[in-house]
Write a protein that holds these residues in place. Structure first.
Motif, mmCIF file in Angstrom:
data_model
loop_
_atom_site.group_PDB
_atom_site.id
_atom_site.type_symbol
_atom_site.label_atom_id
_atom_site.label_comp_id
_atom_site.label_asym_id
_atom_site.label_seq_id
_atom_site.Cartn_x
_atom_site.Cartn_y
_atom_site.Cartn_z
ATOM 1 N N GLU A 150 0.818 -1.215 0.000
ATOM 2 C CA GLU A 150 0.000 0.000 0.000
ATOM 3 C C GLU A 150 0.852 1.265 0.000
ATOM 4 O O GLU A 150 0.499 2.267 -0.612
ATOM 5 C CB GLU A 150 -0.937 0.004 1.214
ATOM 6 N N ALA A 151 1.983 1.211 0.712
ATOM 7 C CA ALA A 151 2.814 2.413 0.865
ATOM 8 C C ALA A 151 3.868 2.553 -0.231
ATOM 9 O O ALA A 151 4.735 3.419 -0.150
ATOM 10 C CB ALA A 151 3.498 2.379 2.232
ATOM 11 N N PHE A 152 3.804 1.711 -1.259
ATOM 12 C CA PHE A 152 4.817 1.725 -2.316
ATOM 13 C C PHE A 152 4.818 3.073 -3.028
ATOM 14 O O PHE A 152 3.796 3.526 -3.539
ATOM 15 C CB PHE A 152 4.520 0.605 -3.316
ATOM 16 N N SER A 153 6.002 3.713 -3.070
ATOM 17 C CA SER A 153 6.123 5.067 -3.601
ATOM 18 C C SER A 153 7.024 5.088 -4.842
ATOM 19 O O SER A 153 7.610 4.071 -5.221
ATOM 20 C CB SER A 153 6.721 5.981 -2.532
ATOM 21 N N ALA A 154 7.152 6.265 -5.419
ATOM 22 C CA ALA A 154 8.045 6.427 -6.573
ATOM 23 C C ALA A 154 9.489 6.137 -6.171
ATOM 24 O O ALA A 154 10.253 5.556 -6.952
ATOM 25 C CB ALA A 154 7.914 7.838 -7.133
ATOM 26 N N GLU A 155 9.870 6.518 -4.956
ATOM 27 C CA GLU A 155 11.223 6.242 -4.478
ATOM 28 C C GLU A 155 11.419 4.738 -4.271
ATOM 29 O O GLU A 155 12.474 4.185 -4.576
ATOM 30 C CB GLU A 155 11.487 6.978 -3.162
ATOM 31 N N ASP A 156 10.390 4.066 -3.760
ATOM 32 C CA ASP A 156 10.449 2.605 -3.619
ATOM 33 C C ASP A 156 10.630 1.935 -4.979
ATOM 34 O O ASP A 156 11.349 0.944 -5.098
ATOM 35 C CB ASP A 156 9.177 2.075 -2.951
ATOM 36 N N GLU A 157 9.966 2.467 -5.984
ATOM 37 C CA GLU A 157 10.083 1.918 -7.339
ATOM 38 C C GLU A 157 11.527 1.924 -7.808
ATOM 39 O O GLU A 157 12.014 0.955 -8.404
ATOM 40 C CB GLU A 157 9.205 2.726 -8.302
ATOM 41 N N LYS A 158 12.255 3.010 -7.545
ATOM 42 C CA LYS A 158 13.657 3.117 -7.943
ATOM 43 C C LYS A 158 14.506 2.055 -7.252
ATOM 44 O O LYS A 158 15.330 1.385 -7.882
ATOM 45 C CB LYS A 158 14.200 4.504 -7.609
ATOM 46 N N ILE A 159 14.291 1.900 -5.942
ATOM 47 C CA ILE A 159 15.076 0.917 -5.185
ATOM 48 C C ILE A 159 14.709 -0.501 -5.611
ATOM 49 O O ILE A 159 15.580 -1.372 -5.776
ATOM 50 C CB ILE A 159 14.854 1.099 -3.674
ATOM 51 N N TYR A 160 13.432 -0.745 -5.815
ATOM 52 C CA TYR A 160 12.933 -2.046 -6.277
ATOM 53 C C TYR A 160 13.587 -2.438 -7.601
ATOM 54 O O TYR A 160 14.077 -3.574 -7.768
ATOM 55 C CB TYR A 160 11.417 -1.940 -6.401
ATOM 56 N N ARG A 161 13.640 -1.515 -8.553
ATOM 57 C CA ARG A 161 14.266 -1.788 -9.853
ATOM 58 C C ARG A 161 15.767 -2.009 -9.707
ATOM 59 O O ARG A 161 16.345 -2.863 -10.380
ATOM 60 C CB ARG A 161 13.973 -0.643 -10.821
ATOM 61 N N ARG A 162 16.391 -1.240 -8.836
ATOM 62 C CA ARG A 162 17.829 -1.404 -8.617
ATOM 63 C C ARG A 162 18.141 -2.773 -8.017
ATOM 64 O O ARG A 162 19.109 -3.431 -8.406
ATOM 65 C CB ARG A 162 18.341 -0.297 -7.698
ATOM 66 N N GLU A 163 17.297 -3.217 -7.075
ATOM 67 C CA GLU A 163 17.498 -4.534 -6.474
ATOM 68 C C GLU A 163 17.278 -5.647 -7.493
ATOM 69 O O GLU A 163 17.951 -6.680 -7.446
ATOM 70 C CB GLU A 163 16.568 -4.712 -5.267
ATOM 71 N N ALA A 164 16.360 -5.446 -8.427
ATOM 72 C CA ALA A 164 16.150 -6.434 -9.490
ATOM 73 C C ALA A 164 17.389 -6.538 -10.380
ATOM 74 O O ALA A 164 17.780 -7.636 -10.806
ATOM 75 C CB ALA A 164 14.925 -6.064 -10.321
ATOM 76 N N ILE A 165 18.027 -5.404 -10.650
ATOM 77 C CA ILE A 165 19.269 -5.417 -11.436
ATOM 78 C C ILE A 165 20.355 -6.183 -10.693
ATOM 79 O O ILE A 165 21.087 -6.989 -11.282
ATOM 80 C CB ILE A 165 19.725 -3.974 -11.728
ATOM 81 N N ARG A 166 20.441 -5.945 -9.396
ATOM 82 C CA ARG A 166 21.448 -6.652 -8.597
ATOM 83 C C ARG A 166 21.192 -8.155 -8.580
ATOM 84 O O ARG A 166 22.133 -8.955 -8.641
ATOM 85 C CB ARG A 166 21.466 -6.088 -7.172
ATOM 86 N N LEU A 167 19.917 -8.535 -8.497
ATOM 87 C CA LEU A 167 19.589 -9.959 -8.535
ATOM 88 C C LEU A 167 19.995 -10.557 -9.868
ATOM 89 O O LEU A 167 20.570 -11.651 -9.921
ATOM 90 C CB LEU A 167 18.095 -10.162 -8.294
ATOM 91 N N GLU A 168 19.714 -9.861 -10.960
ATOM 92 C CA GLU A 168 20.066 -10.415 -12.269
ATOM 93 C C GLU A 168 21.579 -10.529 -12.432
ATOM 94 O O GLU A 168 22.071 -11.496 -13.015
ATOM 95 C CB GLU A 168 19.473 -9.597 -13.399
ATOM 96 N N LEU A 169 22.337 -9.573 -11.915
ATOM 97 C CA LEU A 169 23.797 -9.681 -11.956
ATOM 98 C C LEU A 169 24.257 -10.947 -11.227
ATOM 99 O O LEU A 169 25.151 -11.660 -11.690
ATOM 100 C CB LEU A 169 24.445 -8.449 -11.321
ATOM 101 N N SER A 170 23.638 -11.214 -10.095
ATOM 102 C CA SER A 170 23.967 -12.398 -9.310
ATOM 103 C C SER A 170 23.613 -13.676 -10.075
ATOM 104 O O SER A 170 24.390 -14.636 -10.126
ATOM 105 C CB SER A 170 23.224 -12.344 -7.974
ATOM 106 N N LEU A 171 22.453 -13.682 -10.708
ATOM 107 C CA LEU A 171 22.019 -14.857 -11.465
ATOM 108 C C LEU A 171 22.842 -15.054 -12.734
ATOM 109 O O LEU A 171 23.122 -16.192 -13.133
ATOM 110 C CB LEU A 171 20.538 -14.721 -11.810
ATOM 111 N N GLN A 172 23.252 -13.968 -13.358
ATOM 112 C CA GLN A 172 24.123 -14.071 -14.524
ATOM 113 C C GLN A 172 25.463 -14.681 -14.142
ATOM 114 O O GLN A 172 26.025 -15.507 -14.888
ATOM 115 C CB GLN A 172 24.319 -12.691 -15.153
ATOM 116 N N ALA A 173 25.991 -14.285 -12.991
ATOM 117 C CA ALA A 173 27.249 -14.862 -12.515
ATOM 118 C C ALA A 173 27.087 -16.357 -12.269
ATOM 119 O O ALA A 173 27.981 -17.154 -12.558
ATOM 120 C CB ALA A 173 27.700 -14.151 -11.234
ATOM 121 N N ALA A 174 25.925 -16.751 -11.738
ATOM 122 C CA ALA A 174 25.649 -18.167 -11.509
ATOM 123 C C ALA A 174 25.573 -18.933 -12.820
ATOM 124 O O ALA A 174 26.114 -20.041 -12.948
ATOM 125 C CB ALA A 174 24.362 -18.335 -10.723
ATOM 126 N N ALA A 175 24.905 -18.360 -13.816
ATOM 127 C CA ALA A 175 24.723 -19.038 -15.096
ATOM 128 C C ALA A 175 26.056 -19.397 -15.741
ATOM 129 O O ALA A 175 26.183 -20.447 -16.381
ATOM 130 C CB ALA A 175 23.900 -18.156 -16.033
#
Length: 251
Positions: A150-175
């Protein structure tokens, strides 16, 4: 994009260790604060009383030297690396290989270089990469609030997207390692409802992750979070209080 591996993880480990299995465990939200504790956790419920000793006792009874433990964030209430030293030294004395992930209360978490210099002998830090445990890849990122909050904001969106990028970097390293299986660890839950699709769950599915662990939730808050098998991925909440202050065995 990586195809899902269908190999049996237990068999792969069994072939290498010839029946002497290595185990991988997880636990989250230790919330340590020195000894005596500067922030006693029983203020959040009587079941937290003596929780540090409960964790230690089960850890000593369960984990062997060649086992691995993934710690899913909120490790210490300390505000700096030096302040966290007492808690991290206590953790370092417990058996097993320890992989640490940042939580939202880990204010002591600093640059990877500083943490490795001070504690690299005892811990490995999950940050923008993967760590191999035999032929198992362990990936992870902190995560963040989800768009369904409910409290998800525009600033949360930025952090959420950044964390998704970090996850993909981690998964790419695994691959690149072509592992027998992939374990993904978060601090925040990557989903709540079984039917919810997030940037995190989409990446886990696309890269063929088999196990997903997360923490952050306590008390009645954990009831709403999804646990179980979905699209070939087993999701599990491992906040220590939700597990009776015991480690969860993944593999």
């Amino acid at each position: 994009m990586l195809k899902t591996w269908q190999r049996c993880t237990s068999c792969c480990l069994g072939n290498k260790h010839k029946g002497d299995f290595m185990h991988i465990y997880a636990i989250g939200d230790l919330h340590l604060s020195g000894e005596p504790p500067t922030k006693p956790m029983e203020i959040f419920g009587e079941h937290w009383r003596g929780h540090k000793e409960k964790i230690r006792q089960h850890w000593l009874e369960t984990v062997k030297a060649d086992d691995t433990v993934i710690i899913c964030g909120d490790i210490s209430w300390a505000m700096s690396l030096e302040e966290a030293a007492q808690d991290l030294d206590w953790l370092a004395q417990l058996p097993g290989r320890k992989l640490l992930l940042r939580g939202n209360h880990d204010y002591w978490w600093t640059s990877l270089a500083k943490m490795q210099k001070r504690f690299g002998e005892h811990f490995e830090f999950l940050q923008n990469g993967c760590i191999m445990v035999d032929n198992i890849a362990v990936c992870g990122t902190r995560g963040w609030l989800l768009p369904s909050a409910e409290a998800f904001s525009a600033e949360d969106e930025k952090i959420y997207r950044r964390e998704a990028i970090r996850l993909e970097l981690s998964l790419q390293a695994a691959a690149k390692q072509k592992p027998a299986a992939i374990i993904a660890a978060f601090h925040y839950p990557p989903l709540f409802a079984r039917t919810e699709h997030t940037a995190f769950t989409n990446l886990l599915h696309n890269y063929g992750v088999q196990h997903c662990l997360y923490g952050h939730l306590h008390g009645e808050n954990h009831i709403s979070a999804f646990e179980g098998l979905r699209e070939g991925i087993r999701y599990k909440l491992v906040s220590c209080d939700t597990q009776g202050f015991q480690l969860y065995k993944i593999i």
